[in-house]
Motif scaffolding. Structure first.
Motif, short mmCIF file in Angstrom:
data_model
loop_
_atom_site.label_atom_id
_atom_site.label_comp_id
_atom_site.label_asym_id
_atom_site.label_seq_id
_atom_site.Cartn_x
_atom_site.Cartn_y
_atom_site.Cartn_z
N LYS A 55 35.38 45.43 36.42
CA LYS A 55 35.95 46.20 37.53
C LYS A 55 37.47 46.23 37.39
O LYS A 55 38.06 45.24 36.97
CB LYS A 55 35.59 45.52 38.86
CG LYS A 55 34.14 45.63 39.23
CD LYS A 55 33.98 45.44 40.75
CE LYS A 55 32.55 45.36 41.14
NZ LYS A 55 31.95 44.05 40.77
N PRO A 56 38.08 47.36 37.76
CA PRO A 56 39.55 47.43 37.67
C PRO A 56 40.22 46.29 38.41
O PRO A 56 41.23 45.74 37.96
CB PRO A 56 39.88 48.76 38.33
CG PRO A 56 38.64 49.58 38.21
CD PRO A 56 37.49 48.62 38.21
N SER A 57 39.64 45.87 39.54
CA SER A 57 40.28 44.80 40.30
C SER A 57 40.29 43.50 39.50
O SER A 57 41.25 42.74 39.56
CB SER A 57 39.54 44.59 41.62
OG SER A 57 38.18 44.32 41.38
N VAL A 58 39.24 43.27 38.70
CA VAL A 58 39.20 42.06 37.88
C VAL A 58 40.29 42.12 36.81
O VAL A 58 40.98 41.14 36.53
CB VAL A 58 37.81 41.88 37.23
CG1 VAL A 58 37.84 40.71 36.25
CG2 VAL A 58 36.75 41.67 38.29
N ILE A 59 40.45 43.30 36.22
CA ILE A 59 41.48 43.45 35.19
C ILE A 59 42.85 43.14 35.78
O ILE A 59 43.61 42.33 35.24
CB ILE A 59 41.48 44.89 34.62
CG1 ILE A 59 40.13 45.21 33.98
CG2 ILE A 59 42.61 45.06 33.62
CD1 ILE A 59 40.03 46.61 33.41
N ILE A 60 43.15 43.75 36.93
CA ILE A 60 44.47 43.58 37.52
C ILE A 60 44.68 42.14 38.00
O ILE A 60 45.69 41.51 37.68
CB ILE A 60 44.65 44.56 38.71
CG1 ILE A 60 44.74 45.98 38.17
CG2 ILE A 60 45.88 44.23 39.52
CD1 ILE A 60 45.96 46.23 37.33
#
Lengths: 367, 247, 306
Positions: free
Chosen positions: A212-217
């Motif tokens: 998920k993008p949130s995990v990346i960020i």
């Protein structure tokens, strides 16, 4: 959660295997502390002073002796006219002039004495410190001479002087250095670390993974939160051990406020990385949009009150300006949250705004 | 050794610590020759070229390039060679005329000469309409051709081309090779590396480096006959797969 | 397995690809062949959901890549162009990282990458940045395969890699294909076309032709004469004077594309008369590169069309 842990581990590898990042992270804060702490205090110790004594005698000489014995000033010149005095300034043979008026002793006991202190303003920082120093010594001397201290109020005092009784400039600089380091580590390093993946092409793989993008960020940012807390702790410890600068207020509150400021800086970093495609652009953007204003307009070096009005207005949108008020309040004045809720609220608002903007700008695709 | 050799390398060696990147290579390149310099990734080609361009000092051995010694006269060498690689692209934010002017200037050409060569070159490439536009607007193939023309603007004795045609379309690649032929006809020696092995067959002679050593050197035809292969690709694969370098 | 339907994409007003349609079947090894800037990466990025097309649709295993991008992301293995892994992580760290983010233990799909990875095994603790070009490609391939994707998308995996490593890489692809993986691969090297089941020739954002390598050669509508001489440059100039046809150097030969049948021996004589004594002419078999250049010119979209 497992993915998140793997991601954070990878980020720590990047940080600890890159000598330059390490240097910025840990070398820079110490270098700044030492630079600001030592370089400026030694200057003050060697300050050259001239005297224009218009009422020579035992009384005025005692004052001059007192100033010289402080080791703060060295008497280099004695002058007898305004012209001579200006001449000495022009030749840079003195940093500061002390002008003792005629009938000094009589006026003094009548409570009307006024000593003029003139400092060479070509180095405003030094001039401020020297003038404040001279004032302080004179006041102490005067207090010893008369019983009622009220009668010397005509000379006035400096606010800064009050919170920095030994005139150690490091006291003023420790909060400033912490502010700059938090900004630097979180905005610059985080935006560079994200854009680096763009340059390498690895960002495409991350996009194409089930992450998920949130995990990346979050995975990108978590190490910087930890490292900057560590960093702030190291700076505080060094400040305490080497320069004997204490934290007068609540350490807990200091860390909570720092965490808030870290979040502000990180959301700025993410915002920059959504715009920049190369590490170089990210560096330029964070340097010019954040670092310089932080150093110049936050009140760290130049007092905000002495700035032209347009710059004062601009300084309002600089997060560091508000954090500097908070951190100085806690460290130097020992104030509690009740005195800085306004600044805290402003920082929170800024952070929420930036996070919102970053989320809106963040893409799950390249274009 | 012939008098008309423009590169003479004698046991040229470069070591990095315990690692011997280039291991005593000996060869010569004749004037006006198109010399193919092949080798697998990591075989030591780039290191060898750097030494010949005067950018890196040999650990042992000697070489003369355009009559100058790589050990003692690297600056003289730089004046007499041209260099172009796939990475060396022109300044993207300068116009074509500005790029030519700049490179003419650093090779010490006089203003008048630069002006004249520049207009000749623009006419030859047929890029008049682009001449005052930025290089970034030029298609890749033309960029490479322009870069080559600029690399030989000072009529060097030798031009080093490091993978000049990577990623370029097949027609442009052949136009590029025509330019190489023309330069060779004028007497400019061409020293070229490539991953397109059929391009190796355009060379007069080809050398193949394996593990830092010069494994073979001859005309493409002689090499194909010697190894009983029908093209240079197969010759290369056979020689390069004898590599024992693990890295 | 993969279907492009009239795909178009522009960057700042300049079309990168336009009107692209083709299909790739399950288990196929499909090549996208064309020079830099032809639009290969754009097409792959649209398929792997990192770019949105301006026009048209693209389907992955029956799923629209725009609407159902999550399905694509779970089931595609992607190696972007000039991709170089995390240089500061070791071989095993890279592999472990990609395995974790693709939510799979390395052991589970190890059989798929075993052939590729076993050559890397001795260097497991070496940083990726210290590997040779060929080794890096192998590691990148292992990382792209670790979650057993249905489709493997490789953007110019052999660019700048020497012929030996390229050959090894193609052997690995063949091996993977035999295990049922659908593979899309792009390359600027024309000679690699013959190693694919089917290829699309692409130039300036447009498809020139889609077919099997043999089919493309069969559809070459001219006669190809191979002219052998040591004096290629002079012979090319001579041919240019004689005909209005295309002629290109090809290794040690010249390939002449004649729209009509000519007599090899009379051409030999004419060239000899022009001073090229060692010449010999024969009817030859065209290669993919011949077809590509002919198509470039006949479709009049050659980059340098004057």
């Amino acid at each position: 959660m497992k993915e998140f842990r793997a991601f954070v581990k990878k980020e720590f590898h990047h940080i600890f295997r890159d000598k330059r990042t390490l240097l910025v992270l840990f070398g820079m804060p110490l270098a700044q502390l030492i630079l600001f702490g030592y370089a400026i205090t030694t200057e003050v110790e060697n300050a050259k002073m001239m005297v224009w004594n218009q009422s020579p005698g035992q009384f005025s000489n005692a004052l001059i002796d007192k100033m010289i014995s402080s080791e703060f000033f060295t008497l280099t010149e004695s002058v007898n006219s305004r012209k001579e005095m200006l001449d000495v300034f022009r030749k840079s043979k003195a940093h500061i002039a002390v002008v003792i008026p005629q009938n000094f002793e009589e006026d003094f006991y009548r409570g009307e004495a006024s000593i003029q202190i003139i400092a060479d303003g070509s180095d405003p920082n030094l001039a401020t410190i020297l003038a404040a120093g001279a004032k302080g010594i004179i006041m102490t001397w005067m207090k010893g001479k008369i019983l009622n201290p009220v009668s010397i109020e005509t000379i006035g005092t400096s606010v800064r002087w009050h919170y920095n009784p030994d005139l150690k400039s490091v006291l003023m600089f420790v909060p400033g250095v912490i502010t700059i380091i938090l900004m630097l580590v979180n905005t610059t390093l985080s935006s560079i670390s994200i854009t680096r993946e763009k340059e390498l092409g690895t960002i495409e793989i991350l996009y194409v993974s089930p992450l998920k993008p949130s995990v990346i960020i979050l995975g990108k940012l978590a190490p910087f939160v930890l490292l900057s807390i560590l960093n702030a702790t190291v700076i505080l410890l060094v400040a305490y051990v080497v320069f004997e600068v204490p934290v007068n207020g609540s350490v807990m509150l200091l860390f909570l406020e720092s965490l808030l400021f870290i979040l502000t800086a990180l959301s700025l970093g993410v915002l920059i990385s959504t715009v920049a495609n190369t590490q170089q652009t990210a560096l330029m953007l964070s340097l010019f949009s954040m670092m310089l204003p932080t150093i110049l307009l936050s009140g760290f070096i130049f007092p905000i009150s002495s700035m032209p009005v347009p710059l004062q207005v601009i300084s309002n949108i600089i997060p560091a300006r508000w954090f500097l008020v908070i951190i100085k309040g806690i460290m130097l004045k020992g104030l509690g949250i009740e005195y800085m809720w306004k600044e805290t609220a402003i920082l929170m608002g800024m952070t929420l705004f930036l996070i919102g903007l970053s989320i809106k700008k963040y893409k799950i695709r390249l274009q | 050794m012939q008098n008309d050799s423009v590169i003479i390398a004698n046991k040229l060696t470069k070591k990095f610590g315990h690692f011997t990147a280039v291991d005593a290579i000996t060869f010569d390149v004749r004037k006006g020759e198109i010399f193919g310099f092949l080798g697998a990734n990591g075989a030591g080609k780039t290191t060898a070229i750097k030494m010949m361009c005067g950018l890196s000092r040999p650990t042992a051995g000697e070489a003369t390039v355009a009559g100058f010694d790589v050990n003692t006269q690297p600056n003289e060498i730089k004046k007499h060679i041209g260099y172009m690689s796939q990475h060396f692209s022109l300044y993207q934010d300068m116009t074509i005329r500005e790029n030519i002017r700049f490179y003419g200037g650093i090779y010490g050409l006089r203003g008048k000469v630069i002006k004249q060569r520049r207009e000749e070159l623009i006419a030859e490439l047929g890029i008049e309409e682009y001449a005052n536009r930025r290089v970034e607007e030029l298609p890749l193939g033309w960029k490479q051709k322009l870069a080559f023309s600029i690399a030989i603007i000072h009529e060097p004795e030798i031009v080093f081309l490091d993978e000049p045609t990577s990623g370029v379309d097949p027609i442009t690649r052949r136009q590029f090779w025509n330019m190489i032929y023309e330069a060779a006809e004028r007497g400019i020696t061409v020293f070229v590396t490539t991953h397109y092995l059929e391009e190796a067959e355009y060379c007069n002679r080809v050398s193949i480096m394996v593990d830092g050593q010069l494994r073979d050197l001859d005309t493409p035809k002689a090499l194909m006959d010697k190894y009983h292969k029908k093209n240079m690709n197969d010759v290369f694969v056979q020689l390069a797969s004898t590599s024992t370098r693990t890295e | 397995m993969v279907r492009y339907e009239n795909i178009g994409k522009s960057y700042e007003g300049y079309p990168a690809v336009s009107h692209i349609s083709f299909e790739v079947g399950e288990g196929e090894l499909f090549g996208l062949i064309g020079p830099d800037g032809a639009g290969k990466s754009t097409l792959f990025r649209i398929l792997t959901t990192v770019l949105l097309p301006d026009e048209g649709h693209c389907f992955f295993d029956g799923h629209d890549v725009v609407k159902d991008y999550k399905y694509v992301r779970r089931n595609v293995g992607y190696m972007p162009g000039r991709f170089s892994l995390y240089q500061d992580l070791s071989v095993i760290e890279n592999l472990e990282f990609f395995a974790t983010i693709f939510q799979t233990p390395i052991e589970e799909n190890y059989d798929l990458i075993k052939d590729v990875y076993k050559q890397l095994k001795p260097f497991e603790d070496r940083r990726a940045g210290a590997l040779s070009g060929g080794m890096k490609q192998k590691l990148a391939l292992s990382c792209a395969l670790i979650h057993r994707p249905k489709v493997l998308v490789l953007d110019e995996p052999t660019f700048g890699v020497d012929a030996v490593s390229r050959k090894e890489f193609w052997d690995m692809l063949k091996n993977l294909k035999s295990k049922g993986v659908t593979i899309l691969v792009s390359t600027p090297y024309m000679d690699e076309a013959s190693l694919c089941d089917r290829v699309a020739l692409i130039q300036n954002g447009q498809i020139l032709m889609v077919d099997t390598p043999e089919g493309i050669i069969r559809r070459f509508d001219k006669r190809m004469y191979a002219i052998q001489t040591q004096r290629i440059y002079q012979a090319l100039n001579a041919l240019q004077e004689m005909y209005d046809w295309q002629a290109y150097s090809f290794g040690q030969e010249i390939h002449l594309y004649a729209p009509e049948t000519i007599d090899p021996s009379s051409l030999t004589d004419r060239l000899k008369a022009m001073g090229i004594e060692d010449v010999s002419v024969s009817l030859g078999e065209p290669e993919i590169e011949d077809c590509f250049m002919d198509l470039m010119v006949s479709s009049n979209i050659a980059e340098n069309a004057e």
